[in-house]
Every structure is written in structure tokens, then in C-alpha cells.
Design a protein around this motif. Sequence first.
Motif, PDB file in Angstrom:
ATOM      1  N   UNK A  90       0.839  -1.194   0.000  1.00  0.00           N
ATOM      2  CA  UNK A  90       0.000   0.000   0.000  1.00  0.00           C
ATOM      3  C   UNK A  90       0.880   1.252   0.000  1.00  0.00           C
ATOM      4  N   UNK A  91       1.928   1.233   0.826  1.00  0.00           N
ATOM      5  CA  UNK A  91       2.818   2.398   0.929  1.00  0.00           C
ATOM      6  C   UNK A  91       3.460   2.723  -0.419  1.00  0.00           C
ATOM      7  N   UNK A  92       3.616   1.704  -1.268  1.00  0.00           N
ATOM      8  CA  UNK A  92       4.248   1.916  -2.578  1.00  0.00           C
ATOM      9  C   UNK A  92       3.233   1.978  -3.711  1.00  0.00           C
ATOM     10  N   UNK A  93       1.945   2.028  -3.352  1.00  0.00           N
ATOM     11  CA  UNK A  93       0.909   2.121  -4.389  1.00  0.00           C
ATOM     12  C   UNK A  93       0.717   0.837  -5.180  1.00  0.00           C
ATOM     13  N   UNK A  94       1.107  -0.294  -4.579  1.00  0.00           N
ATOM     14  CA  UNK A  94       0.957  -1.582  -5.273  1.00  0.00           C
ATOM     15  C   UNK A  94      -0.348  -2.235  -4.815  1.00  0.00           C
ATOM     16  N   UNK A  95      -1.193  -2.572  -5.780  1.00  0.00           N
ATOM     17  CA  UNK A  95      -2.472  -3.201  -5.455  1.00  0.00           C
ATOM     18  C   UNK A  95      -2.234  -4.663  -5.081  1.00  0.00           C
ATOM     19  N   UNK A  96      -2.902  -5.120  -4.030  1.00  0.00           N
ATOM     20  CA  UNK A  96      -2.816  -6.533  -3.633  1.00  0.00           C
ATOM     21  C   UNK A  96      -4.212  -7.127  -3.660  1.00  0.00           C
ATOM     22  N   UNK A  97      -4.336  -8.355  -4.162  1.00  0.00           N
ATOM     23  CA  UNK A  97      -5.626  -9.051  -4.082  1.00  0.00           C
ATOM     24  C   UNK A  97      -5.383 -10.486  -3.637  1.00  0.00           C
ATOM     25  N   UNK A  98      -6.414 -11.062  -3.004  1.00  0.00           N
ATOM     26  CA  UNK A  98      -6.385 -12.493  -2.671  1.00  0.00           C
ATOM     27  C   UNK A  98      -7.556 -13.165  -3.389  1.00  0.00           C
ATOM     28  N   UNK A  99      -7.857 -14.406  -3.014  1.00  0.00           N
ATOM     29  CA  UNK A  99      -8.925 -15.138  -3.726  1.00  0.00           C
ATOM     30  C   UNK A  99      -9.913 -15.737  -2.726  1.00  0.00           C
ATOM     31  N   UNK A 100     -10.744 -14.886  -2.123  1.00  0.00           N
ATOM     32  CA  UNK A 100     -11.714 -15.392  -1.150  1.00  0.00           C
ATOM     33  C   UNK A 100     -12.959 -15.979  -1.830  1.00  0.00           C
ATOM     34  N   UNK A 101     -13.832 -16.538  -1.038  1.00  0.00           N
ATOM     35  CA  UNK A 101     -15.179 -16.996  -1.419  1.00  0.00           C
ATOM     36  C   UNK A 101     -15.202 -18.224  -2.324  1.00  0.00           C
ATOM     37  N   UNK A 102     -14.448 -18.169  -3.429  1.00  0.00           N
ATOM     38  CA  UNK A 102     -14.553 -19.275  -4.395  1.00  0.00           C
ATOM     39  C   UNK A 102     -14.089 -20.614  -3.810  1.00  0.00           C
ATOM     40  N   UNK A 103     -13.322 -20.567  -2.715  1.00  0.00           N
ATOM     41  CA  UNK A 103     -12.808 -21.815  -2.151  1.00  0.00           C
ATOM     42  C   UNK A 103     -13.509 -22.210  -0.857  1.00  0.00           C
ATOM     43  N   UNK A 104     -14.468 -21.409  -0.407  1.00  0.00           N
ATOM     44  CA  UNK A 104     -15.028 -21.600   0.942  1.00  0.00           C
ATOM     45  C   UNK A 104     -15.624 -22.999   1.137  1.00  0.00           C
ATOM     46  N   UNK A 105     -16.527 -23.385   0.252  1.00  0.00           N
ATOM     47  CA  UNK A 105     -17.244 -24.656   0.469  1.00  0.00           C
ATOM     48  C   UNK A 105     -16.321 -25.862   0.280  1.00  0.00           C
ATOM     49  N   UNK A 106     -15.447 -25.771  -0.724  1.00  0.00           N
ATOM     50  CA  UNK A 106     -14.502 -26.875  -0.981  1.00  0.00           C
ATOM     51  C   UNK A 106     -13.576 -27.073   0.220  1.00  0.00           C
ATOM     52  N   UNK A 107     -13.124 -25.963   0.790  1.00  0.00           N
ATOM     53  CA  UNK A 107     -12.190 -26.037   1.916  1.00  0.00           C
ATOM     54  C   UNK A 107     -12.911 -26.545   3.166  1.00  0.00           C
ATOM     55  N   UNK A 108     -14.165 -26.131   3.328  1.00  0.00           N
ATOM     56  CA  UNK A 108     -14.953 -26.634   4.462  1.00  0.00           C
ATOM     57  C   UNK A 108     -15.204 -28.136   4.313  1.00  0.00           C
ATOM     58  N   UNK A 109     -15.471 -28.590   3.089  1.00  0.00           N
ATOM     59  CA  UNK A 109     -15.630 -30.045   2.854  1.00  0.00           C
ATOM     60  C   UNK A 109     -14.391 -30.778   3.355  1.00  0.00           C
ATOM     61  N   UNK A 110     -13.231 -30.232   2.987  1.00  0.00           N
ATOM     62  CA  UNK A 110     -11.987 -30.922   3.324  1.00  0.00           C
ATOM     63  C   UNK A 110     -11.737 -30.899   4.834  1.00  0.00           C
ATOM     64  N   UNK A 111     -12.013 -29.774   5.454  1.00  0.00           N
ATOM     65  CA  UNK A 111     -11.851 -29.692   6.907  1.00  0.00           C
ATOM     66  C   UNK A 111     -12.706 -30.740   7.601  1.00  0.00           C
ATOM     67  N   UNK A 112     -13.914 -30.879   7.099  1.00  0.00           N
ATOM     68  CA  UNK A 112     -14.819 -31.865   7.678  1.00  0.00           C
ATOM     69  C   UNK A 112     -14.289 -33.288   7.444  1.00  0.00           C
ATOM     70  N   UNK A 113     -13.793 -33.514   6.221  1.00  0.00           N
ATOM     71  CA  UNK A 113     -13.253 -34.842   5.884  1.00  0.00           C
ATOM     72  C   UNK A 113     -12.069 -35.195   6.789  1.00  0.00           C
ATOM     73  N   UNK A 114     -11.190 -34.226   6.998  1.00  0.00           N
ATOM     74  CA  UNK A 114     -10.002 -34.463   7.821  1.00  0.00           C
ATOM     75  C   UNK A 114     -10.410 -34.724   9.278  1.00  0.00           C
ATOM     76  N   UNK A 115     -11.369 -33.947   9.749  1.00  0.00           N
ATOM     77  CA  UNK A 115     -11.863 -34.147  11.115  1.00  0.00           C
ATOM     78  C   UNK A 115     -12.493 -35.542  11.255  1.00  0.00           C
ATOM     79  N   UNK A 116     -13.273 -35.930  10.262  1.00  0.00           N
ATOM     80  CA  UNK A 116     -13.904 -37.261  10.325  1.00  0.00           C
ATOM     81  C   UNK A 116     -12.859 -38.368  10.228  1.00  0.00           C
TER      82      UNK A 116
END
Length: 335
Positions: A90-116
Motif C-alpha cells: 500500500x505504501x508503494x501504491x501496489x495493489x494486492x488481491x487475494x482469492x476469497x469466497x470461491x474456495x469456501x465450500x470446498x475447503x470446508x468439505x476438506x476440513x470436515x473430511x479431515x476431522x472425520x
Amino acid sequence: MSVMKPAILVCRRVFPEVLERLREHFEVEGNDADVVWSRDELIAHLQGKAGVFVTGTQPVDSGLLDACPTLRAVCSMAVGYNNIDVAACTARGVLVSNAPDVLTETTADFGFALMMAAARRISESEHFLRRGEWTKWSVDLFAGADVHGATLGVLGMGRIGQAIARRGARGFAMPVLYHNRSRLDAAVEAELGARYVSKEALLAESDHLVIVVPYSAESHHLVGAAELRRMKAAATLTNIARGGIVDDAALARALREGTIAAAGLDVFEGEPAVYPDLLTLPNVVLTPHIASASLPTRKAMAQLAADNLIAALDARPGAKPPPTPLNPEVLARKV
Ligand code: GLV
């Protein structure tokens, strides 16, 4: 008149259709050999580049930014961004983005699988079978813990934590407890069927604890020896967040000594190295940081990073802003 396309770097091998799309907008340097570059190599490859497509594993800090003054956008296909110094960008005016939302359900499936898998001892029993040790039925052969009806504890109640809570409450009739830096609205708690408790109560009351907090200086070793001692002896712990949130050495000791029953780990301190004791313990399920790795989701994550990069470097007046920026104030400054 041909317009020069900006130059970008794609740090790791990605799907061909994503590279194709990026090539419509940019001069693209890819990494089809999927080499894991050192920091110096990365800096060398970044010279003259306006944008970079990163994953969750390339550190981007002020030193790197200073060595790469042409850089204007750092777009990651991961949701976690502890590898990127956003303030330095930000201090250098460089835009940063991540990739939220699109992985939420898939990652939750896996968390559940690992827990089980941890609760029902799936890896441990499979290894036993493959070793040829299965010679007879026994009354308590790999008898583990129930998942349905047991108390699910969620540490970190963001998007993925909420998706795990929904699975537990609705699919498995689990009472759900959670702890988070901030408490959710009462309406969201009711929708999820989740009750807010202190971290201490979460540790003490959960039968299956799933960790989904972002990694930061505050969450480093959030679960160590003292926290593990608060847990039930029959409990399981699952970490799908980041290595370093759990003290792996303390966890290995707790698993060996029976402080807790079992664990499921998708992330490790210093990965891809794994704390050696964990590899020798039967009661831990180990996976190589693949919670978001369904093919459609990995493609969606990569496309989202590409969308961000294309929009971030689109200099036309009235161009659409990047969909998931982490420092949108950089965009505001440009107009
Ligand atoms: C994976 O760990 C991610 O942050 O997307």
C-alpha cells in the motif's frame, strides 16, 4: 497502432486456460517447469514486470518491492495472504488481491473430511490393512469417536469456519461452539446454530476442534502445550488454516502422550517440511496443504487472481475495479 501490453510474471505453473486469458492482456512470463524460485530468482524474474500472479508461498515484502520498482499489482490465488506485506504494498501504491469466497465450500468439505478421518481413524486403519495386519474381526478394532451429535468447536469463524459450522449443525446434529476475535451477529449465530464461547471454554468443551484462523503474529502458536492440556483426552484437533498456528512439536507430544486422541493436519510449520515426530505417529492424518484442491475450485481461484490482475492493470478510464482487492485505497489514490 499496436499498444504495448504490460509485462507480468506468473510465479508457478497454472492452468493453460488461465495463461491463455492472461496472454490476451499481457506479455506473460510463466513458469511451466513449476520451479520454486529463491527470493533472488523471483526478484530477477520480476524485473520490468508491472504485475505478478502469486500463490500463498512466495514472500512479498518491502525489500522485494524496493528491488522491483515497476511492480503495480500483486495478485494471489490463495485466500490467506500472510506471505504478502500488504502495508508495504500500500505504501508503494501496489495493489494486492487475494482469492476469497470461491474456495469456501470446498475447503470446508476438506476440513470436515479431515476431522472425520481423525475421529474415525481412517488413515491409521488403512495403513494397518495395507500392511497385511488385518487377520480377524475384533470388538474394538479401530474404534474411534463419533462425529454426529458430538460438540464441534470452530476456532476462527470467518467464511470457512461458518461453512464448517453449517455442515456440523445441519448435517451431523452437532452442537457448535466457536471462538473468534469478534463475535458474530445474533442472527448469524442463530442461522449457523453456533454459540460463542471463550477460547478456554472452546478448548475444554469441544469434542472436535477445527482451526480456521488466518495466520499472523497474534495467531502464532495460538494452540500450544497449555491449550492442548485444556482439551478432552478423547478430542480431535484439525488444522486447515496455516502452519505455525499450532505448535507442531507440542501437538506431536500431546498425540504421543494421549493428551488428545487424534489430529488432522493439512498445514505445517515450515512446510513442505513436516515435524519429524508427526510422521511416526499413527493417530494423526497428514495431507499436503490440499484443502482447497478440488479441480473446479483451484481453477476458480486461479481465474479470480487473473481477473484481479487484468482489472488492476487496466489503465482505461472507467475500467472496472479488481473484484477482491485487499488494499482498495491504492485504487482510490489513482483517480
Ligand atoms: C490456501 O491455503 C489459501 O490460503 O488459499
